[in-house]
Structure formats: structure tokens, C-alpha cells
Design an enzyme around this catalytic site. Sequence first.
Site, PDB file in Angstrom:
ATOM      1  N   ARG A  97       0.853  -1.193   0.000  1.00 53.72           N
ATOM      2  CA  ARG A  97       0.000   0.000   0.000  1.00 53.72           C
ATOM      3  C   ARG A  97       0.888   1.242   0.000  1.00 53.72           C
ATOM      4  NH1 ARG A  97      -2.826   3.062   4.730  1.00 53.72           N
ATOM      5  NH2 ARG A  97      -4.009   4.539   3.493  1.00 53.72           N
ATOM      6  N   HIS A 134      -3.018  10.813   0.703  1.00 52.08           N
ATOM      7  CA  HIS A 134      -2.483  10.588   2.046  1.00 52.08           C
ATOM      8  C   HIS A 134      -1.838  11.904   2.498  1.00 52.08           C
ATOM      9  CE1 HIS A 134      -1.114   7.184   4.901  1.00 52.08           C
ATOM     10  NE2 HIS A 134      -0.781   8.314   5.492  1.00 52.08           N
ATOM     11  N   GLU A 149      -7.727   8.380   6.122  1.00 54.40           N
ATOM     12  CA  GLU A 149      -8.044   8.997   7.407  1.00 54.40           C
ATOM     13  C   GLU A 149      -8.594  10.419   7.316  1.00 54.40           C
ATOM     14  OE1 GLU A 149      -4.599   8.640   9.928  1.00 54.40           O
ATOM     15  OE2 GLU A 149      -4.779   6.475  10.039  1.00 54.40           O
ATOM     16  N   ASN A 208      -7.625   1.773   9.751  1.00 57.35           N
ATOM     17  CA  ASN A 208      -6.321   1.899  10.411  1.00 57.35           C
ATOM     18  C   ASN A 208      -6.570   1.834  11.909  1.00 57.35           C
ATOM     19  OD1 ASN A 208      -5.363   2.305   7.857  1.00 57.35           O
ATOM     20  ND2 ASN A 208      -4.841   4.462   8.146  1.00 57.35           N
ATOM     21  N   TYR A 261      -4.731   1.624  15.735  1.00 60.08           N
ATOM     22  CA  TYR A 261      -3.538   1.694  16.576  1.00 60.08           C
ATOM     23  C   TYR A 261      -3.840   1.482  18.051  1.00 60.08           C
ATOM     24  CZ  TYR A 261      -0.993   3.174  12.494  1.00 60.08           C
ATOM     25  OH  TYR A 261      -0.412   3.182  11.253  1.00 60.08           O
ATOM     26  N   GLU A 302      -3.718  -0.212   7.979  1.00 54.78           N
ATOM     27  CA  GLU A 302      -2.554   0.147   8.801  1.00 54.78           C
ATOM     28  C   GLU A 302      -2.740  -0.426  10.196  1.00 54.78           C
ATOM     29  OE1 GLU A 302      -1.559   4.322   9.215  1.00 54.78           O
ATOM     30  OE2 GLU A 302      -1.910   4.662   7.075  1.00 54.78           O
TER      31      GLU A 302
HETATM   32  C1  FCB Z   1      -1.600   7.113  10.652  1.00 51.02           C
HETATM   33  C2  FCB Z   1      -1.138   7.631   9.308  1.00 51.02           C
HETATM   34  C3  FCB Z   1       0.207   7.119   8.895  1.00 51.02           C
HETATM   35  C4  FCB Z   1       1.166   6.999  10.054  1.00 51.02           C
HETATM   36  C5  FCB Z   1       0.537   6.297  11.219  1.00 51.02           C
HETATM   37  C6  FCB Z   1       1.447   6.102  12.400  1.00 51.02           C
HETATM   38  O1  FCB Z   1      -2.483   8.043  11.213  1.00 51.02           O
HETATM   39  O2  FCB Z   1      -2.050   7.276   8.316  1.00 51.02           O
HETATM   40  O3  FCB Z   1       0.681   7.953   7.878  1.00 51.02           O
HETATM   41  O4  FCB Z   1       1.664   8.226  10.373  1.00 51.02           O
HETATM   42  O5  FCB Z   1      -0.612   6.963  11.625  1.00 51.02           O
END
Ligand code: FCB
Length: 458
Positions: free
Chosen positions: A75, A120, A165, A297, A299, A359
Site C-alpha cells: 500500500r 495521504h 483517514e 487503520n 492503533y 494500517e
Molecule cells: C496514521 C497515518 C500514517 C502513520 C501512522 C502512524 O495516522 O495514516 O501515515 O503516520 O498513523
Amino acid sequence: MSRFPPGFVFGVATSSYQIEGAADEDGRGPSIWDTFCRTPGKVAHAHNGDVACDHYHRWRDDIALMKGLHAGAYRFSVAWPRIFPTGLEATPNRAGLDFYGRLVDGLLEAGISPWMTLYHWDLPQGLQDRGGWAERDTVAHFERYADAVTRHLGDRVKHVITHNEPWCVAMLGHMNGEHAPGHKDWPEALRVVHHVLLSHGRAVPIVRANAPGAQVGITLNLVPGYPASPSAADADATRHFDGFFNRWYLDPLYRRSYPEDMVADYAALGRLPTGMDFVRPGDLDAIAAPTDFLGINYYSRAILRNETTPEAENLPRTIEEPGKDARTDIGWEVYPDGLRDLLVRVAKDYAPPALVITENGASYFTAPSDDGAIHDTARLDYLRTHLGACVDAIAEGVPLTGYFAWSLMDNFEWAWGYDQRFGLVWVDYATQARTPKDSALWYAEVMRTGALQQVAPV
Ligand code: FCB
């Protein structure tokens, strides 16, 4: 041993501004991130993407690196100002298109499937000078850009993500000013969300026409919220957070409406002084254009507590509490169960045809040891437990079809500059040498076998 279903896509992810460098080459124009990096106090150590990972010159080596790691998919994103240097040109910049053409051909030769993100975050500065995403005209400029890119690459690229995002574009870029263009303006941020979503919806049929048979989607960063206590007040804070972070994007995409409770909250908080006047007839139908997958995405999660303030007496002031357990170097709690919960919830409430983790990853500095290897056990554990959450979600019936680790290599982490390292591969920025970390060697085995290994084979 947990196995992923046959055909599950394993990949790695990057984005243009974070890795390419070559800021002035082959006709590329400045983006809002070039400007932001040069604005004092915005980016740690005044770092910028002028050189980054020098991927613009090293892309062949980077493809070989991915092939060596058995990546099935890659990607990447296209830098809009390489294609339309100011955003306003009548015709696209051939040299910019050719760069991505060579990259895509190289990937296909290596057996790696290209997953292309159109936006992006690197908006041409020329468009920002005319108001950027706060202006409705930018939607039409994005359509032109999406058309030029997919006309050129649509015969070879079969997975296209319109936006990365929108929450970050709108809220970090226009509400709290932590990202380019650095504005702090609530009403503007909500207008920006709408224009970004509209540009997505308008681009979907363009991509389909230019890339026959392609799968098209959008990527959202979603954060599951959990109340800090069983109180009704904290439940309401969690509702508000979920509306702010998740439903404000998911509802228009999948339900043709913005969430009513949030429209009411925002109105009461004075964030919609002229109402939802940016929504015009037909917009919500356009935004809800059917897509093939939703990119997520993930985290971390959020824990919410309500603190009522005089500012808005009956509204939750949603406070995020620090995560309970382990945190990565960037301060985000490690919470793999949140990924499973989120996938199950999105599949149930919105029923997208397919879900893809576009992500997921962790920032840990972990420098090379004396033996030259990078023993990033914490990142390996992060990936292992989150991939485990994916297996669990699939077992619960979630149509999850792919997973991309963020990131192939250490790179420019936006306002943090080069301080945060998310890479599977270590980048020595002085020499541009790349060294796969232990986590990369482990993930390579997962990608090769489609199974989650119990122990790191390093
Ligand atoms: C996301 C972004 C990516 C990267 C990660 C850690 O928000 O899409 O570009 O910075 O966080």
C-alpha cells in the site's frame, strides 16, 4: 497455530510524503506538508520530507526488500503535487505519472499487488492557497486528479483507496492545528470532513470507469471507545467520542446521513454556527457510493470520562484517560482486544462487503544491537497480538480480507519528524541503509505461510 483463510492479503504500507524525498524533482510542486514543515514550531526538530527515505530513487531496492519479506501487497500513496504541481494545471505532469507507472510495473514483476491510495495528506499548496479542503472547489480538483491517475494506472492497479483517514485531515489539520495546514477552526473542520467525503464519493465512479474490475474503498482511522466507569455520564461521554471519531464518517458512508445526536451536540457547542449548510442536495447519495471494502487503520483505543463544564452544561466534555497498560513510544496504549471489538462492531453496524486493515503497527525506537540486528521484541509482540485479534474477528464472522503493517520502514512521522520509528525495517538516515528488524523477519514468515507463528524464527 492460527491460520488465515486462503487468499487473505498480507502487505506493508507507506505513504508518499513520509518516504519519497525528491521534493523538487521532475516537476513536483510543493505540498501543504512542505509548507508546514517550514513553519517554526510545527514539526519536531524542524524535520521535513525533502529526503525522507529517498524512496524516489531507491524504489527498486525497496521492492526487492518487500519481495525478500514475502509481501503479497504494497500500500503506497500517490503525491498529488507530482501529478498536478499546483493542483490547477490543465494537464497532468507526465514525469510524475511515469514514476508511479514504473513503481507499479516493478511491483507486478515482483509478484506484489499494488494498493494505491490517492490522498495521504499531501495537498498541493496551490490548492491550499485557494482555501484547500474548506473550499468546495477542491472536490472537483480531486476528481480531476483521481481521473488522471487512474486513467494512467487503471489497467494495472486493481485496488484503489481514495482517502487516508479523513478524521486526521479534518481534525488534526483544521481543528487542533497539529497537522498541515495547521488551522484551529471547528466549523471549518466539519466543512472539511464533508468535502473530503464528497470527493471520495465522486471519485468512486471515476476510478471504476478507468480501472475496470478494480476494488475501490476508503480508509478510516477508527478508535473504539470504552467508558471509564459504568456511570451514565461516562456512557454519554463515550457516545459523544464515538460520534466524533467514528460515526461522523461511517454514517454518511454507509447510512447517507450525519449522526443526529452529534449534529445536536455540535450545534449546542457552537461548532455549527451556520448549521450544516455545506451539505447540498445529492451530496449524501454521492458520498454513499457503494464501495468494495472499508479500510481501517487501527492503533489504539480510548477510555472516556465525562466532565461537565460550564461551557456546555448538559453536554459531555469527553476526556480521554491514559491507557492502562503498556504504551508504545508515541504514547498510545497497546490494546489488541480493541481491534477485535472494532471489527466485530463495524461489520455488525455497517456491514461493508469486506474489511481490510490498511494500517496497524507500533512505534518503538529499538536501535541496532552490537550484533547489528534489531531485536524489536515489543513490536513483534504488538503485531502478533493484533494479528491474533484479526484471526479472532474472522472466527466471529467478520469479512476481514487483508492486513497491512504500518510501516515497511522507518519514515517521516508527521509532526513527530523522524523521532518515532514505526518501521519493520530500520532506516539509517545518514546512509539510507535498510536493515530488517526481528519483527520484519517474523512477519515475513506470517506472510509466507499465512499462519501465526508462536515463536520468532530469528
Ligand atoms: C496514521 C497515518 C500514517 C502513520 C501512522 C502512524 O495516522 O495514516 O501515515 O503516520 O498513523
